[in-house]
Design a protein around this motif. Structure first.
Motif, PDB file in Angstrom:
ATOM      1  N   ALA A   9       0.825  -1.205   0.000  1.00  0.00           N
ATOM      2  CA  ALA A   9       0.000   0.000   0.000  1.00  0.00           C
ATOM      3  C   ALA A   9       0.866   1.264   0.000  1.00  0.00           C
ATOM      4  O   ALA A   9       1.987   1.269   0.514  1.00  0.00           O
ATOM      5  N   GLU A  10       0.315   2.315  -0.595  1.00  0.00           N
ATOM      6  CA  GLU A  10       1.028   3.592  -0.689  1.00  0.00           C
ATOM      7  C   GLU A  10       0.084   4.722  -0.280  1.00  0.00           C
ATOM      8  O   GLU A  10      -1.122   4.659  -0.533  1.00  0.00           O
ATOM      9  N   VAL A  11       0.650   5.739   0.319  1.00  0.00           N
ATOM     10  CA  VAL A  11      -0.076   6.982   0.602  1.00  0.00           C
ATOM     11  C   VAL A  11       0.675   8.103  -0.096  1.00  0.00           C
ATOM     12  O   VAL A  11       1.889   8.262   0.106  1.00  0.00           O
ATOM     13  N   LYS A  12      -0.042   8.845  -0.930  1.00  0.00           N
ATOM     14  CA  LYS A  12       0.588   9.901  -1.719  1.00  0.00           C
ATOM     15  C   LYS A  12      -0.187  11.203  -1.585  1.00  0.00           C
ATOM     16  O   LYS A  12      -1.402  11.194  -1.338  1.00  0.00           O
ATOM     17  N   LYS A  13       0.520  12.303  -1.795  1.00  0.00           N
ATOM     18  CA  LYS A  13      -0.133  13.607  -1.792  1.00  0.00           C
ATOM     19  C   LYS A  13      -0.623  13.939  -3.204  1.00  0.00           C
ATOM     20  O   LYS A  13      -0.051  13.453  -4.195  1.00  0.00           O
ATOM     21  N   PRO A  14      -1.660  14.750  -3.300  1.00  0.00           N
ATOM     22  CA  PRO A  14      -2.111  15.184  -4.627  1.00  0.00           C
ATOM     23  C   PRO A  14      -0.972  15.786  -5.419  1.00  0.00           C
ATOM     24  O   PRO A  14      -0.130  16.529  -4.879  1.00  0.00           O
ATOM     25  N   GLY A  15      -0.917  15.418  -6.710  1.00  0.00           N
ATOM     26  CA  GLY A  15       0.134  15.904  -7.585  1.00  0.00           C
ATOM     27  C   GLY A  15       1.345  14.994  -7.678  1.00  0.00           C
ATOM     28  O   GLY A  15       2.154  15.133  -8.599  1.00  0.00           O
ATOM     29  N   ALA A  16       1.472  14.082  -6.737  1.00  0.00           N
ATOM     30  CA  ALA A  16       2.607  13.156  -6.739  1.00  0.00           C
ATOM     31  C   ALA A  16       2.365  12.025  -7.734  1.00  0.00           C
ATOM     32  O   ALA A  16       1.332  11.955  -8.400  1.00  0.00           O
ATOM     33  N   SER A  17       3.357  11.126  -7.825  1.00  0.00           N
ATOM     34  CA  SER A  17       3.258   9.933  -8.666  1.00  0.00           C
ATOM     35  C   SER A  17       3.344   8.693  -7.798  1.00  0.00           C
ATOM     36  O   SER A  17       3.903   8.732  -6.691  1.00  0.00           O
ATOM     37  N   VAL A  18       2.819   7.596  -8.304  1.00  0.00           N
ATOM     38  CA  VAL A  18       2.907   6.310  -7.600  1.00  0.00           C
ATOM     39  C   VAL A  18       3.335   5.247  -8.598  1.00  0.00           C
ATOM     40  O   VAL A  18       2.990   5.305  -9.789  1.00  0.00           O
ATOM     41  N   ASN A  19       4.111   4.303  -8.097  1.00  0.00           N
ATOM     42  CA  ASN A  19       4.591   3.192  -8.919  1.00  0.00           C
ATOM     43  C   ASN A  19       4.193   1.885  -8.238  1.00  0.00           C
ATOM     44  O   ASN A  19       4.556   1.655  -7.075  1.00  0.00           O
ATOM     45  N   VAL A  20       3.435   1.059  -8.914  1.00  0.00           N
ATOM     46  CA  VAL A  20       2.989  -0.224  -8.376  1.00  0.00           C
ATOM     47  C   VAL A  20       3.643  -1.329  -9.203  1.00  0.00           C
ATOM     48  O   VAL A  20       3.646  -1.271 -10.439  1.00  0.00           O
ATOM     49  N   SER A  21       4.203  -2.328  -8.530  1.00  0.00           N
ATOM     50  CA  SER A  21       4.838  -3.434  -9.239  1.00  0.00           C
ATOM     51  C   SER A  21       4.010  -4.711  -9.115  1.00  0.00           C
ATOM     52  O   SER A  21       3.179  -4.855  -8.214  1.00  0.00           O
ATOM     53  N   CYS A  22       4.260  -5.646 -10.031  1.00  0.00           N
ATOM     54  CA  CYS A  22       3.491  -6.888 -10.122  1.00  0.00           C
ATOM     55  C   CYS A  22       4.450  -7.976 -10.608  1.00  0.00           C
ATOM     56  O   CYS A  22       4.837  -7.982 -11.785  1.00  0.00           O
TER      57      CYS A  22
END
Lengths: 120, 106
Positions: A9-22
């Protein structure tokens, strides 16, 4: 056996980016597209796009064009989804899923999901 | 974009009941339709493809039918493990899902 194991799980601020791996195992990674599907809290399923591990080709839902990137690393059988310029309505569980027919857009095996929360 | 509409949104049923869920497409999708089952906090489980082909390992009490714009998922004798939310998904064009049908205990 086929398994798709996603990052946490990730928590991000508006405007940021997130990277999810599989990370895939139990089958030939290059033989099946990897799709990404998301589900906002209490809502239905929304297809985001696919990546072809064999060629690197991708296709996205047009609503996400310009904000989403999907890549694969065949050396470690892992797919990645990056979403940028995050907004509060990007808060969702993000699933990766294997394409049943290789490239037929039916999803037979799914990752466990990764909750991404966008909050200031 | 192809819109998928399921009915009902919620269905109350008892163990042993026959249950039918309907899925309608905004345009003809031939038989390019899949069904999934999802339980709370879990990933969807693949049940049916090409409208009526049962995925290996799925119990035979599940069946699908239809073509064109109207499709059904039927569970002939509802079991305790079947209480869940069911989604249809078209793959004629870019994939899209119905909004889901929750099958709850009556």
């Amino acid at each position: 056996q086929v398994q798709l194991v996603q990052s946490g799980a990730e928590v991000k601020k508006p405007g940021a980016s997130v990277n999810v791996s599989c990370k895939a195992s139990g089958y030939m990674f290059t033989g099946h597209y990897i799709h990404w599907v998301r589900q906002a809290p209490g809502q239905g399923l929304e297809w985001m796009g696919w990546a072809n591990p064999k060629t690197g080709a991708t296709r996205f839902d047009q609503k996400l064009q310009g904000r989403v990137t999907m890549t694969t690393d065949t050396s470690i059988s892992t797919a990645y989804m990056q979403l940028s310029s995050l907004k509060s309505d990007d808060t969702a569980v993000y699933f990766c899923a294997r394409d049943y027919f290789g490239s037929g857009r039916v999803f037979d095996y799914w990752g466990q999901g990764a909750l991404v929360t966008v909050s200031s | 974009d192809i819109q998928m509409t399921q009915s009902p949104s919620t269905l109350s049923a008892s163990v042993g009941d026959r249950v039918t869920i309907t899925c309608r497409a905004s345009q003809s999708i031939s038989t390019w339709l899949a069904w999934y089952q999802q339980k709370p906090g879990k990933a969807p489980k693949f049940l049916i493809y090409k409208a009526s082909s049962l995925e290996s390992g799925v119990p035979s009490r599940f069946s699908g039918s239809g073509s064109g714009t109207e499709f059904t998922l039927t569970i002939t004798s509802l079991q305790p493990d079947d209480f869940a939310t069911y989604y249809c998904q078209q793959y004629y064009g870019s994939p899209s899902f119905g909004q889901g049908t929750k099958v709850e205990i009556k």
